[in-house]
Scaffold this motif. Structure first.
Motif, short mmCIF file in Angstrom:
data_model
loop_
_atom_site.label_atom_id
_atom_site.label_comp_id
_atom_site.label_asym_id
_atom_site.label_seq_id
_atom_site.Cartn_x
_atom_site.Cartn_y
_atom_site.Cartn_z
N TYR A 168 -50.21 -8.66 -12.38
CA TYR A 168 -49.13 -9.02 -12.90
C TYR A 168 -47.72 -8.81 -12.06
N ASP A 192 -45.00 -0.90 -10.68
CA ASP A 192 -44.88 -2.05 -10.08
C ASP A 192 -43.85 -2.94 -10.16
N THR A 223 -60.10 -9.26 -18.75
CA THR A 223 -60.87 -9.26 -20.32
C THR A 223 -60.08 -8.98 -21.54
N GLY A 224 -58.80 -8.48 -21.22
CA GLY A 224 -58.22 -8.11 -22.68
C GLY A 224 -58.66 -6.71 -22.82
P1 ADP Z 1 -55.84 -7.82 -19.15
O1 ADP Z 1 -57.46 -7.80 -18.68
O2 ADP Z 1 -55.56 -9.06 -20.24
O3 ADP Z 1 -55.04 -7.46 -18.00
P2 ADP Z 1 -55.24 -5.35 -20.35
O4 ADP Z 1 -55.98 -4.57 -21.51
O5 ADP Z 1 -55.60 -4.50 -18.99
O6 ADP Z 1 -55.93 -6.65 -20.38
O7 ADP Z 1 -53.79 -5.53 -20.62
C1 ADP Z 1 -53.20 -5.95 -21.70
C2 ADP Z 1 -52.12 -6.82 -21.56
O8 ADP Z 1 -51.05 -6.13 -21.21
C3 ADP Z 1 -52.41 -7.97 -20.41
O9 ADP Z 1 -53.04 -9.05 -20.91
C4 ADP Z 1 -50.97 -8.21 -20.19
O10 ADP Z 1 -50.27 -9.13 -21.07
C5 ADP Z 1 -50.20 -6.70 -20.43
N1 ADP Z 1 -50.03 -5.86 -18.94
C6 ADP Z 1 -50.82 -4.84 -18.82
N2 ADP Z 1 -50.37 -4.26 -17.51
C7 ADP Z 1 -49.18 -4.81 -17.07
C8 ADP Z 1 -48.46 -4.69 -16.17
N3 ADP Z 1 -48.58 -3.94 -15.06
N4 ADP Z 1 -47.43 -5.79 -15.96
C9 ADP Z 1 -47.43 -6.56 -16.69
N5 ADP Z 1 -48.02 -6.87 -17.96
C10 ADP Z 1 -49.14 -6.13 -18.14
#
Ligand code: ADP
Length: 264
Positions: A168, A192, A223-224
């Motif tokens: 991201y 970040d 994967t969410g």
């Molecule tokens: P994914 O596998 O979709 O990344 P996560 O459980 O790791 O699933 O994260 C859930 C959601 O949180 C992501 O889909 C994203 O929208 C948001 N997210 C997580 N980490 C970040 C980050 N460092 N910067 C921006 N958005 C983030």
């Protein structure tokens, strides 16, 4: 409520009263509903790549195989979608293991040196951040920091957070891994300079399968489940995970872990 009624009969078989027992089944029902939701979500997430795989395989069998360029494109899609299913299954297995009380009880916490764990996570993911021309800065504010933790699971948390930061954050962005010690805790921050998370989504991002932008994060290969797993592990280690974020500025995840008195 679940209600049980039983007549209370007297000596002459006359009904003297009714015994009523009320069972509060709200929590049980909630757990049951949550499990059902989880299975529905997991099945849906697995079905999506499978549908694509089947569709492209059928198109190839129906004649696209004759066209080499098209074939290569479709086979690549099939490969990538299979990869996505593989990642999802691995994450589901991790969650299942962590959810088993028996497994959690046999986990042995030990003094874990933090710097080597952060270094290994940074190293493992180097092909990804290097491919995006990103810089990952690693800095521990004090030397020899150790926490009471489990080395493999702690590394898993850092990998999940760092993977997200890489996904991201745009090309050439900066990511910082920092650790320091307070009076009673070890803190690790993954910061970040990426797209950030809107305030309304922040309370939900640790939920299983929650994504801020479904389309965008799917193409990013997520994967969410990454954050749900990270939170689960940190809490299993007796710690806490917090997030702060600003859209278009960046995100900081901070983990707090119990101190370990003895160094490994
Ligand atoms: P994914 O596998 O979709 O990344 P996560 O459980 O790791 O699933 O994260 C859930 C959601 O949180 C992501 O889909 C994203 O929208 C948001 N997210 C997580 N980490 C970040 C980050 N460092 N910067 C921006 N958005 C983030």
């Amino acid at each position: 409520f679940q209600v049980f009624l039983a007549p209370i009969t007297g000596s002459e078989n006359d009904i003297g009263g009714v015994l009523s027992v009320f069972h509060d089944i709200t929590t049980l029902q909630e757990i049951h509903d949550r499990q059902a939701d989880f299975v529905t979500n997991a099945s849906h997430e697995l079905a999506t790549p499978l549908t694509a795989i089947k569709g492209f395989a059928e198109t190839l069998l129906d004649g696209a195989l004759e066209q080499p360029e098209l074939s290569e494109k479709f086979i690549r899609i099939i490969h990538d979608e299979a990869d996505r299913m593989h990642r999802l299954i691995n994450d589901l297995l991790k969650l299942a293991r962590l959810s088993a009380q028996e497994y959690r009880e046999q986990i042995h916490l030990e003094a874990v040196a933090i710097l080597p764990v952060l270094t290994a996570a940074k190293q493992d993911l180097s092909p990804r951040w290097q491919q995006k021309n990103q810089t990952v800065i690693l800095k521990c504010k004090q030397e020899g920091l150790t926490a009471l933790a489990h080395p493999d699971w702690l590394k898993q948390v850092i990998v999940n957070l760092l993977e997200n930061s890489i996904k991201y954050t745009p090309e050439a962005g900066k990511i910082q891994l920092t650790c320091w010690q307070t009076d009673s805790q070890i803190k690790i921050a993954v910061q970040d300079s990426g797209i950030g998370i809107p305030a309304k989504d922040l309370p939900l991002i640790f939920d299983r399968f929650y994504r801020v932008d479904k389309a965008r994060t799917r193409t990013a290969g997520g994967t969410g489940l990454g954050l749900a797993i990270a939170k689960f592990i940190v809490e299993m280690l007796g710690g806490h995970i917090a997030v702060e974020s600003k859209v278009d500025v960046g995100t900081i995840f901070t983990i707090s872990l119990p101190l370990s008195e003895n160094r490994p």
